[in-house]
Structure formats: C-alpha cells, structure tokens
Enzyme design. Sequence first.
Site, PDB file in Angstrom:
ATOM      1  N   ALA A  67       0.839  -1.208   0.000  1.00 12.07           N
ATOM      2  CA  ALA A  67       0.000   0.000   0.000  1.00 12.07           C
ATOM      3  C   ALA A  67       0.868   1.250   0.000  1.00 12.07           C
ATOM      4  O   ALA A  67       1.960   1.266   0.547  1.00 12.07           O
ATOM      5  CB  ALA A  67      -0.885   0.003   1.230  1.00 12.07           C
ATOM      6  N   GLY A  68       0.357   2.301  -0.644  1.00  7.34           N
ATOM      7  CA  GLY A  68       1.018   3.600  -0.598  1.00  7.34           C
ATOM      8  C   GLY A  68       1.605   4.009  -1.932  1.00  7.34           C
ATOM      9  O   GLY A  68       1.700   5.193  -2.228  1.00  7.34           O
ATOM     10  N   ASN A 116       8.886   8.734   5.281  1.00  9.40           N
ATOM     11  CA  ASN A 116       7.750   9.498   4.752  1.00  9.40           C
ATOM     12  C   ASN A 116       6.830   9.931   5.870  1.00  9.40           C
ATOM     13  O   ASN A 116       6.675   9.246   6.881  1.00  9.40           O
ATOM     14  CB  ASN A 116       7.003   8.693   3.676  1.00  9.40           C
ATOM     15  CG  ASN A 116       5.862   7.880   4.234  1.00  9.40           C
ATOM     16  OD1 ASN A 116       4.750   8.379   4.434  1.00  9.40           O
ATOM     17  ND2 ASN A 116       6.130   6.613   4.551  1.00  9.40           N
ATOM     18  N   GLY A 119       0.880  11.248   5.351  1.00  9.77           N
ATOM     19  CA  GLY A 119      -0.370  11.501   6.067  1.00  9.77           C
ATOM     20  C   GLY A 119      -1.613  11.215   5.238  1.00  9.77           C
ATOM     21  O   GLY A 119      -2.587  11.982   5.250  1.00  9.77           O
ATOM     22  N   PHE A 120      -1.595  10.090   4.511  1.00 13.88           N
ATOM     23  CA  PHE A 120      -2.791   9.611   3.778  1.00 13.88           C
ATOM     24  C   PHE A 120      -3.341  10.644   2.794  1.00 13.88           C
ATOM     25  O   PHE A 120      -4.535  10.940   2.778  1.00 13.88           O
ATOM     26  CB  PHE A 120      -3.924   9.210   4.737  1.00 13.88           C
ATOM     27  CG  PHE A 120      -3.666   8.004   5.586  1.00 13.88           C
ATOM     28  CD1 PHE A 120      -2.676   7.088   5.274  1.00 13.88           C
ATOM     29  CD2 PHE A 120      -4.450   7.759   6.706  1.00 13.88           C
ATOM     30  CE1 PHE A 120      -2.454   5.965   6.071  1.00 13.88           C
ATOM     31  CE2 PHE A 120      -4.250   6.639   7.497  1.00 13.88           C
ATOM     32  CZ  PHE A 120      -3.242   5.750   7.189  1.00 13.88           C
ATOM     33  N   ASN A 182      -5.875  -0.514   7.971  1.00 14.56           N
ATOM     34  CA  ASN A 182      -4.599   0.072   8.360  1.00 14.56           C
ATOM     35  C   ASN A 182      -4.784   0.751   9.711  1.00 14.56           C
ATOM     36  O   ASN A 182      -5.439   1.789   9.808  1.00 14.56           O
ATOM     37  CB  ASN A 182      -4.160   1.081   7.286  1.00 14.56           C
ATOM     38  CG  ASN A 182      -2.805   1.685   7.600  1.00 14.56           C
ATOM     39  OD1 ASN A 182      -2.206   1.366   8.622  1.00 14.56           O
ATOM     40  ND2 ASN A 182      -2.343   2.557   6.734  1.00 14.56           N
ATOM     41  N   SER A 185      -0.268   3.192  10.459  1.00 10.98           N
ATOM     42  CA  SER A 185       0.559   4.257   9.887  1.00 10.98           C
ATOM     43  C   SER A 185       0.892   5.261  10.977  1.00 10.98           C
ATOM     44  O   SER A 185       0.017   5.632  11.766  1.00 10.98           O
ATOM     45  CB  SER A 185      -0.184   4.958   8.740  1.00 10.98           C
ATOM     46  OG  SER A 185      -0.139   4.150   7.598  1.00 10.98           O
ATOM     47  N   ASN A 187       1.662   8.405  10.646  1.00 11.52           N
ATOM     48  CA  ASN A 187       1.513   9.813  10.261  1.00 11.52           C
ATOM     49  C   ASN A 187       0.106  10.380  10.421  1.00 11.52           C
ATOM     50  O   ASN A 187      -0.149  11.498  10.009  1.00 11.52           O
ATOM     51  CB  ASN A 187       1.996  10.004   8.821  1.00 11.52           C
ATOM     52  CG  ASN A 187       3.445   9.584   8.648  1.00 11.52           C
ATOM     53  OD1 ASN A 187       4.284   9.951   9.460  1.00 11.52           O
ATOM     54  ND2 ASN A 187       3.738   8.783   7.635  1.00 11.52           N
ATOM     55  N   THR A 188      -0.805   9.586  10.980  1.00 13.23           N
ATOM     56  CA  THR A 188      -2.128  10.104  11.320  1.00 13.23           C
ATOM     57  C   THR A 188      -2.253  10.032  12.840  1.00 13.23           C
ATOM     58  O   THR A 188      -2.237   8.924  13.400  1.00 13.23           O
ATOM     59  CB  THR A 188      -3.240   9.269  10.650  1.00 13.23           C
ATOM     60  OG1 THR A 188      -3.115   9.420   9.233  1.00 13.23           O
ATOM     61  CG2 THR A 188      -4.633   9.725  11.082  1.00 13.23           C
ATOM     62  N   LYS A 221      -3.229  -4.577   9.220  1.00 14.07           N
ATOM     63  CA  LYS A 221      -1.817  -4.200   9.030  1.00 14.07           C
ATOM     64  C   LYS A 221      -1.274  -3.598  10.312  1.00 14.07           C
ATOM     65  O   LYS A 221      -1.819  -2.599  10.810  1.00 14.07           O
ATOM     66  CB  LYS A 221      -1.685  -3.200   7.868  1.00 14.07           C
ATOM     67  CG  LYS A 221      -0.225  -2.852   7.552  1.00 14.07           C
ATOM     68  CD  LYS A 221      -0.093  -2.219   6.184  1.00 14.07           C
ATOM     69  CE  LYS A 221       1.336  -1.857   5.848  1.00 14.07           C
ATOM     70  NZ  LYS A 221       1.469  -1.307   4.497  1.00 14.07           N
ATOM     71  N   THR A 249       5.147  -5.657   8.304  1.00 14.69           N
ATOM     72  CA  THR A 249       4.645  -4.557   9.112  1.00 14.69           C
ATOM     73  C   THR A 249       4.570  -3.275   8.292  1.00 14.69           C
ATOM     74  O   THR A 249       5.051  -3.228   7.183  1.00 14.69           O
ATOM     75  CB  THR A 249       5.617  -4.241  10.285  1.00 14.69           C
ATOM     76  OG1 THR A 249       6.857  -3.787   9.711  1.00 14.69           O
ATOM     77  CG2 THR A 249       5.836  -5.413  11.190  1.00 14.69           C
ATOM     78  N   ASN A 250       4.042  -2.265   8.930  1.00 17.71           N
ATOM     79  CA  ASN A 250       4.084  -0.900   8.392  1.00 17.71           C
ATOM     80  C   ASN A 250       5.480  -0.290   8.660  1.00 17.71           C
ATOM     81  O   ASN A 250       6.381  -0.992   9.092  1.00 17.71           O
ATOM     82  CB  ASN A 250       2.969  -0.069   9.052  1.00 17.71           C
ATOM     83  CG  ASN A 250       2.371   0.940   8.094  1.00 17.71           C
ATOM     84  OD1 ASN A 250       3.109   1.646   7.398  1.00 17.71           O
ATOM     85  ND2 ASN A 250       1.066   1.017   8.025  1.00 17.71           N
ATOM     86  N   THR A 251       5.642   0.984   8.428  1.00 20.87           N
ATOM     87  CA  THR A 251       6.923   1.664   8.672  1.00 20.87           C
ATOM     88  C   THR A 251       7.168   1.820  10.178  1.00 20.87           C
ATOM     89  O   THR A 251       6.244   1.704  10.987  1.00 20.87           O
ATOM     90  CB  THR A 251       6.916   3.065   8.026  1.00 20.87           C
ATOM     91  OG1 THR A 251       5.789   3.775   8.534  1.00 20.87           O
ATOM     92  CG2 THR A 251       6.794   2.989   6.516  1.00 20.87           C
TER      93      THR A 251
HETATM   94  C1  LIG Z   1       6.154   6.791   0.697  1.00 20.30           C
HETATM   95  C2  LIG Z   1       5.405   5.682   1.407  1.00 20.30           C
HETATM   96  C3  LIG Z   1       4.029   5.745   1.527  1.00 20.30           C
HETATM   97  C4  LIG Z   1       3.339   4.724   2.192  1.00 20.30           C
HETATM   98  N1  LIG Z   1       1.964   4.800   2.284  1.00 20.30           N
HETATM   99  C5  LIG Z   1       1.308   3.801   2.909  1.00 20.30           C
HETATM  100  C6  LIG Z   1      -0.109   3.837   2.994  1.00 20.30           C
HETATM  101  O1  LIG Z   1      -0.764   4.733   2.486  1.00 20.30           O
HETATM  102  N2  LIG Z   1      -0.725   2.828   3.658  1.00 20.30           N
HETATM  103  C7  LIG Z   1      -0.027   1.782   4.223  1.00 20.30           C
HETATM  104  O2  LIG Z   1      -0.651   0.878   4.791  1.00 20.30           O
HETATM  105  N3  LIG Z   1       1.310   1.718   4.140  1.00 20.30           N
HETATM  106  C8  LIG Z   1       1.981   2.690   3.505  1.00 20.30           C
HETATM  107  N4  LIG Z   1       3.338   2.625   3.416  1.00 20.30           N
HETATM  108  C9  LIG Z   1       4.039   1.479   4.039  1.00 20.30           C
HETATM  109  C10 LIG Z   1       4.364   0.407   3.002  1.00 20.30           C
HETATM  110  O3  LIG Z   1       3.186  -0.152   2.475  1.00 20.30           O
HETATM  111  C11 LIG Z   1       5.199  -0.719   3.654  1.00 20.30           C
HETATM  112  O4  LIG Z   1       4.390  -1.429   4.567  1.00 20.30           O
HETATM  113  C12 LIG Z   1       6.423  -0.201   4.385  1.00 20.30           C
HETATM  114  O5  LIG Z   1       7.051   0.824   3.655  1.00 20.30           O
HETATM  115  C13 LIG Z   1       7.437  -1.319   4.637  1.00 20.30           C
HETATM  116  O6  LIG Z   1       7.844  -1.944   3.443  1.00 20.30           O
HETATM  117  P1  LIG Z   1       9.186  -1.519   2.629  1.00 20.30           P
HETATM  118  O7  LIG Z   1      10.313  -1.538   3.613  1.00 20.30           O
HETATM  119  O8  LIG Z   1       9.292  -2.536   1.550  1.00 20.30           O
HETATM  120  O9  LIG Z   1       8.941  -0.158   2.108  1.00 20.30           O
HETATM  121  C14 LIG Z   1       4.047   3.626   2.756  1.00 20.30           C
HETATM  122  C15 LIG Z   1       5.452   3.577   2.628  1.00 20.30           C
HETATM  123  C16 LIG Z   1       6.133   4.585   1.962  1.00 20.30           C
HETATM  124  C17 LIG Z   1       7.628   4.492   1.840  1.00 20.30           C
END
Ligand SMILES: Cc1cc2nc3c(=O)[nH]c(=O)nc-3n(C[C@H](O)[C@H](O)[C@H](O)COP(=O)(O)O)c2cc1C
Length: 336
Positions: A67-68, A116, A119-120, A182, A185, A187-188, A221, A249-251
């Site tokens: 996602a993202g 990043n 913030g959605f 989700n 995240s 950022n919210t 997530k 996981t997420n970030t």
């Molecule tokens: C620029 C950016 C935007 C993202 N936006 C979302 C998002 O909108 N929703 C979400 O669930 N995760 C979002 N993520 C998280 C990614 O989906 C992913 O879970 C996270 O980056 C870890 O994987 P990676 O190390 O391969 O990037 C975002 C990540 C990045 C870098």
Amino acid sequence: MKNGYERFVRPLLFSLDAETAHQLAVRLLCGASHFNVALRALKSFQPPSNPKTVFGINFSNPIGLAAGLDKNGVALRAWAALGFGFVEIGTVTAKAQLGNPKPRIFRLPAQQALINRLGFNNDGADAIADRLRILRNSKRWPTVPVGINIGKSRATPLEQATDDYLYSFRLLREFADYITLNVSSPNTPGLRELQEPQKLSELLQMFGKEAGAAPKPVVVKISPDISAAELEGILAVCEEHQVAGIIATNTTLDHSSIPSQLDQEGGLSGSPLQEKSTASVREIAARSTIPVIASGGICDAASAREKFQAGAQLIQLYTGFVYRGPGLLREIGEKL
Ligand SMILES: Cc1cc2nc3c(=O)[nH]c(=O)nc-3n(C[C@H](O)[C@H](O)[C@H](O)COP(=O)(O)O)c2cc1C
C-alpha cells in the site's frame, strides 16, 4: 550488477525530489494502463509464475505491491503487467485529503531506505470507488487480486473511527478481493491506538456485522513498534474475529539505525526496517495460524527468502521497488 532500471531509469527519477519522482512514475504507469502495446512492454519484466492460494484467494505469485505506491488505484493494469501477484491500493480514507505539508518523502540511498510523513494524501473513498467502477465497466479490470487498504480520515475523531472505516468499506468492498484495515501508519495522529485490543475488537466486530452473505477477507496491518505483549493482545483479537491475514509490518518510528544528520520526522522503511519486521513475522507465525503477509525491507532475493523462512505466506514490496525497480520482482521470483 545493476539492472536496467538502476542504470537508466533510477538516475532520472532520483534527479527529481522524491515525491515528484513518485508522481511521475505513477502517472506514466497510469498512462501505460490504457495501451496494450505499453502493457506488453511492461510484461517483459514478469517473474515466473508461482501460484499459491492464501485465505481462499488464488495468487499467480506471492509477490505483491504494498500500500502507498498507488494510493488512488490509478495504475492497476500496469502493476499486474509488471508481474505483481497482487496489488494493494490505498490507503483510502472516507474523506479526500491533501496530507501533510511538503516535503514529506525523503530518500536515504546509502541505507536503501525512505522516510515518509505523507499523512494519507488520497482522493477519498467516493472518487476512488467511481474510478474503480469505470475500470470494471470498461472490462479492463486486472487479472490479479486487488486489496484495498483503508484508514481513518485525519479530520475524524478517534472515537468515530469505526464509522469512518465503515464508510470506505461499504463503498469499496465490491471492488476488493480483500480489505486491509490500516491501524498502524505513524503519520495520522492517534491511528496506532486502534491496535489496542479493545478498540481493535470494536472495529472488527463492526466489520463482522457488515460482512453480509459474501464476506470479504479482512486483513489487519500492524506496526513494527509494538511489544511482545501488545502483539499477543492483537493476535488474540484477530483470532477471535477470524481475521483472514496480518500484514507485518508498516513503517517504523524507530530511527536509531540511521545517522542523525539524515533523520526526518516520519515512518522509516526499507533495509533498516528489515530485521524488526521479520522478527514480527516470526513471532506471529510461531503463535498463530493466521496467514502473514510480510512487508518491510525486502530489497533482494535474500531478504524475500528470509520472510518466507520466518513464516510469511505472501510478501509485499515498496522501498525495495523504488530502489531496484521491476528487476527486483524478477530477481525474487526466479530465486524463490
Ligand atoms: C512513501 C510511502 C508511503 C506509504 N503509504 C502507505 C499507505 O498509504 N498505507 C499503508 O498501509 N502503508 C503505507 N506505506 C508502508 C508500506 O506499504 C510498507 O508497509 C512499508 O514501507 C514497509 O515496506 P518496505 O520496507 O518494503 O517499504 C508507505 C510507505 C512509503 C515508503
């Protein structure tokens, strides 16, 4: 050895600021989605087929788009043509929103990482449902499973989060093979509180009531920044409500592994997240039978293999794809 994307495309994209490059790449892929000749060219990157069925869905290979990258679902056919075994769009929120002030995406090339604080930013559930309906009616719907990731609108107070999620769910479920909640995240403000067992249970209960005759698999997530005890609580709630899968996981908000002069506020992704998120995958697989979709720091075949060895059923790419391009898909697919 560098692949074609790393030699020719990445230098061009990286000469732009990170968000402009992202928008340009998504726009080009959106354009490509309309032309069979362009889609055929993208297909030359496809990894070998490696079919797998997880939570009742057939995947042609286990490598998905996280996602993202395509928050608004504008380039579905291009992602499928590149060879992703599934595509997760979003995060979509009930209300359209601009996100945080720019700049809000930062590259850390030496670390193969991104930070990043978007913030959605997204077009909102109504507009995205309209876009997906047009695509479906045009008979150009992609052949791969599509997940839709939904989150809380920033303007909605946390106490009304369930209604906000349900609004998006009702509009979007007909287009989704699975829905991701989700709750992780960074950022919210307040969003991660929805991982608390009582709040998560309330949210999942409402989704259970909405399921109707043809329930959609619901996936949760989670954040990498939770303790073992918190994870235990989340797993218990997910099992009670028969959640179909967990994305781990997420970030991360743990920036201790990167030099302080490069630090920025926001969620860290890419290689510095790899170990932590693999540890979450291992922990979930050891404690639960809920299928795990691994996301976090997959930048080559070895880091992808690590996720499967830790117990993941599927994987998702984001930051690795930004640095390595479509060649990463082929590399992982061939070496799995
Ligand atoms: C620029 C950016 C935007 C993202 N936006 C979302 C998002 O909108 N929703 C979400 O669930 N995760 C979002 N993520 C998280 C990614 O989906 C992913 O879970 C996270 O980056 C870890 O994987 P990676 O190390 O391969 O990037 C975002 C990540 C990045 C870098």
